[in-house]
Design an enzyme around this catalytic site. Structure first.
Site: not given
Length: 846
Positions: A707, A780, A814
């Site tokens: 991330s 995601d 994610h």
């Protein structure tokens, strides 16, 4: 140049892999890679292997399949505990099941539930006094337990199971340790668990549940022939900050399907299974029962809906209904929140956050934003805390004016409630004591600090259930003191504690604090004075277990606690991992810390420096002093999270995890305006320290992150020559694609164009001359890290001739869930590090 794109099909699910092995562009890059012949062999191997999921080396695969859990949940009376069995990872077939993506949510279309739910496959009860456990009987085979809730008296545990016909409501009888399905009618669990306990004063235990309407029409069907275009329009006006959101509504069919999925009828259910429906079917997003169980506060969404905003920013209709099915009052009709002011402290204008006081039978409280909810408004009061008791006679009562933005409230009684306010721009936070049952009195300031100053964190109050079964501040018998529990951040690392805080004098007495070589946290207090504690204790080689500790009145007592559980080490093959907390300084004198992990049996003096994987995540600060604070503990159990870097210990690498990556902007300076300069200093200091210790070969260090950590890793590859390769998972690389803020950055792109551009590694892709592995979930749903970010970054590297590989994991969000996805992720990372780091040839001398 070789590119491969293999799509998933109904019969076979495979990751998409793109591999670039273009001619390198510099002498440095040439020596970073391997020979052209090896590159060709690797590319051919990639072509052969990309058609299916890969399994990593056995020592990595065993970590993925290591036992998980159990987790623990303490009962509200601290007499019983629940041991929750956690099954092995779901398969890709389970993760790939169909789901609806509506208004920022992901919904299981058949079961009317949030689709990406974690499950338990078994329950056991633990007697806190004796340590005896009983396995719960009556559960179906291959059970999937989703949500759980204790009754206030610990006699019952309600839980939901996913069944063939829908989400089922089950009940566990604690006395007999047996469970059974409570009702046949399925729950609506789209926006909540679908059930909650109602234990009003003097009333029998019962559950407020969300049921599917009995007479609901069939689900809408999407026509293959559109009725017209999808249209959006803005009519200008005041600046509105809207970040990039995924899974939004796209057309009228989506709006109709959202209505259908949310349709709910409320009901009260007794522990004997008697169902009493009340009120009409509603497009319901939230429902809260009053503590006395006589009223419910409902929140419905109202049209028109938005194609740019998630569900929580839709217009709302907020009402109070009696459990007899009669509406008492419409509390508020809130418009769609499409024009929030800019900045992180912005909220909607007018009233918001309606809820019940936990310490009263039926009293509503809410916030009223001042100055249009705009943090830039030059006003003394930004929020007002209000309350009004049913039957709503007279005018609402003001509880407190807040100079900053409301953060939270915890209730005690008419003489005690704790209100916390904060201001994001300055990172300041204050906690006040108010007396909600008295005429308006001046609030009393208890605590004030910077939110990022963890050394000064006083802890949070210990809670208990009151006569309504609601959570309130636990007080000593004389009601003069409360208990505070905290992580105890300090220069020596986290040392959890429990204090007894005397309210009249505002003085805290430390009752107990965790001691080396253990990390021990307080879960509950058995007695009135805080001398008998229920804790969870762990060490580097001992996984967390539950203990009963009697500290008496002596903080320095060395009495051994009583063990209640004895869970075995889940990965004994990695017993003996060495963990050290490092302390060092960066170039400008800022103190930094990191956690160093070394493989079992490794001795740097004997074995020499090893290839290393470094992994971290940047954080913004407004103070250099707090940025240098130590986080974590060297005594925590060496958990091997397969999505973290420690897995590479099994392959002989040394690992530096969570090395400090502060981005400091003191005073009027913004942290991100010097982002690149600061991450370079942080990384240089960390590399110098591990090289000095002899645990890392300077020429064989990789940088990685997930991330925002992936964003950082790509930037470090573009702006330094510290690393031989990089791993970037689920990241964002072009900040012009997140124009209305990201992380703690609340300026929009047009207010800080230079910062947005300079922080974007995409703009410096031509400076990346070492291999970069990009991994991303195809689905995601994290705002700001759309899969396109990795795809475009890969295309840039491919076109510029930099060794790169892009792996798109089907049906993953994610974070990654499926066993096959995690195994393949580890295979990709292991192969990448093996080729470009562990077996990398030395760089030429400069």
């Amino acid at each position: 140049m070789i590119g491969v794109s293999l799509e998933s099909s109904a019969k076979r699910l495979i990751p998409k892999v793109y591999f670039s092995c273009s001619k390198q562009r510099s002498l440095h890059a040439f020596f970073t890679g391997i020979s052209t012949l090896c590159l060709l062999a690797y590319s051919l191997a990639a072509l052969a292997n990309d058609s299916k999921y890969q399994n990593p080396a056995p020592e990595l695969q065993v970590l993925v399949d290591a036992p998980r859990g159990p987790e623990f949940r303490l009962g509200p009376l601290n007499k019983m505990g629940l041991l929750i069995s956690i099954p092995s990872l779901p398969s890709i077939a389970e993760v790939a099941q169909a789901e609806l993506k509506l208004a920022g949510m992901r919904i299981h279309p058949r079961l009317r539930a949030a689709s990406r739910t974690s499950f338990s496959d078994g329950l056991s009860l633990l007697d806190i006094t004796t340590g005896n456990t009983r396995k719960v009987g009556g559960l179906p085979n291959r059970v999937q337990i989703a949500d759980m809730a204790w009754s206030a008296d610990e006699r019952w545990l309600a839980f939901s199971c996913w069944g063939k016909r829908g989400v089922e409501l089950w009940l566990l009888n604690v006395k007999t340790a047996t469970a059974q399905k409570l009702i046949e009618e399925p729950l609506n669990a789209v926006t909540s668990a679908g059930f909650s306990w109602v234990s009003g004063n003097g009333q029998a235990d019962q559950l407020l549940v969300r049921l599917l309407p009995r007479t609901q029409k069939p689900a809408p069907r999407e026509s293959a022939v559109p009725i017209g275009p999808s249209m959006q329009e803005t009519r200008g006006g005041k600046l509105a900050q809207t970040r990039t959101y995924p899974d939004l509504l796209r057309n009228p069919y989506d709006a109709d399907m959202l209505d259908w999925q949310l349709q709910t009828q409320l009901a009260m259910v007794s522990v004997q299974g008697h169902v009493r429906r009340f009120g009409p079917a509603m497009t319901l997003t939230k429902v809260l029962a009053s503590p006395d169980g006589k009223w419910v506060l409902t929140t419905q969404i109202k049209r028109p809906y938005s194609y740019q905003l998630p569900l929580e920013r839709f217009g709302q209709l907020i009402e109070v209904w009696g459990v007899d099915g009669k509406k008492l009052k419409t509390i508020a009709e809130l418009p769609m929140r499409e024009r929030l002011p800019s900045a992180n402290d912005a909220v909607q204008a007018g009233p918001r956050n309606f809820a019940w006081r936990n310490d009263q039978a039926a009293t509503l409280y809410w916030l009223e934003a001042q100055g249009g909810g705009d943090p830039e408004s030059n006003i003394k009061v930004h929020d007002i805390l209000m309350q009004h008791g049913i039957p709503f006679g007279g005018a609402p009562q003001k509880l407190m004016d807040l100079s900053w933005r409301f953060n939270s409230i915890v209730w005690g009684n008419d003489h005690l409630a704790l209100v916390t306010e904060n201001w994001g721009k300055t990172r300041e936070v204050r906690t006040w004591r108010i007396q909600p049952g008295a005429p308006y009195t001046k609030p009393e300031l208890l605590f004030a600090r910077k939110s990022e100053d963890q050394y000064a964190n006083p802890g949070a109050p210990l809670m208990e259930l009151n006569q309504y079964g609601r959570s309130v501040i636990r007080l000593t018998r004389d009601e003069q003191s409360m208990f505070l529990i905290g992580t105890g951040a300090s220069p020596e690392g986290d040392r959890p504690f429990i204090d007894r805080y005397h309210l009249p004098t505002q003085k805290a007495l430390r009752l107990w604090r965790s001691k080396a070589p253990y990390y021990e946290e307080v879960l509950g207090v058995v007695d009135d004075q805080g001398t008998q504690l229920i804790t969870t204790r762990e060490s580097q080689d001992e996984r967390p277990n539950l203990y009963l500790r009697n500290i008496g009145n002596n903080l320095t007592s060395n009495a051994a606690p009583k063990a209640l559980t004895a869970f075995p080490h889940p990965t004994p093959q990695l017993r003996g991992i060495q963990k050290k907390q490092l302390h060092y300084e960066r170039q400008d004198g800022l103190s930094l810390s990191a956690t160093l992990y070394l493989p079992p049996g490794y001795d740097p003096k004997r074995d020499g420096p090893r290839p290393m994987l470094m992994w971290t995540y940047p954080r913004e600060f407004k103070s250099a002093e707090t940025a240098g604070q130590v986080t974590g503990s060297p005594y925590k159990f060496n958990r091997i999270n397969v999505q973290g870097p420690q897995v590479m210990l099994a392959r002989g690498y040394t690992v530096l995890d969570g090395f400090a990556m502060p981005i400091v902007g003191e005073g009027r300076k913004e942290p991100n305006d010097t982002f690149i300069e600061q991450i370079k200093m942080n990384a240089e200091a960390a590399v110098d320290e591990v090289v000095r210790l002899g645990v890392a070969d300077r020429q064989r260090i990789a940088i990685g992150g997930h991330s925002y950590g992936a964003f950082m890793a790509a930037n470090l590859l573009a702006h330094t020559s510290l690393f031989r390769a990089g791993i970037a998972r689920s990241g964002a690389y072009n900040r012009s694609l997140t124009p209305f803020g990201f992380q703690a950055e609340d300026r929009n792109y047009w207010k800080a164009i230079d910062t947005y551009q300079e922080m974007s590694p995409f703009n410096y892709a031509d400076e990346i001359d070492v291999p970069l592995l990009l991994i991303h979930g195809e689905d995601d749903n994290n705002p700001g890290t759309f899969p396109m970010q990795s795809e475009r970054m890969y295309q840039a590297l491919q076109g510029l001739g930099t060794p790169a590989r892009l792996v798109m994991l089907p049906h993953e969000s994610h974070s990654y869930r499926a066993r096959e996805s995690l195994l393949h992720m580890l295979w990709e990372q292991d192969q990448w590090l093996l080729r470009y780091v562990k077996n990398a040839k030395p760089l030429p001398a400069k």
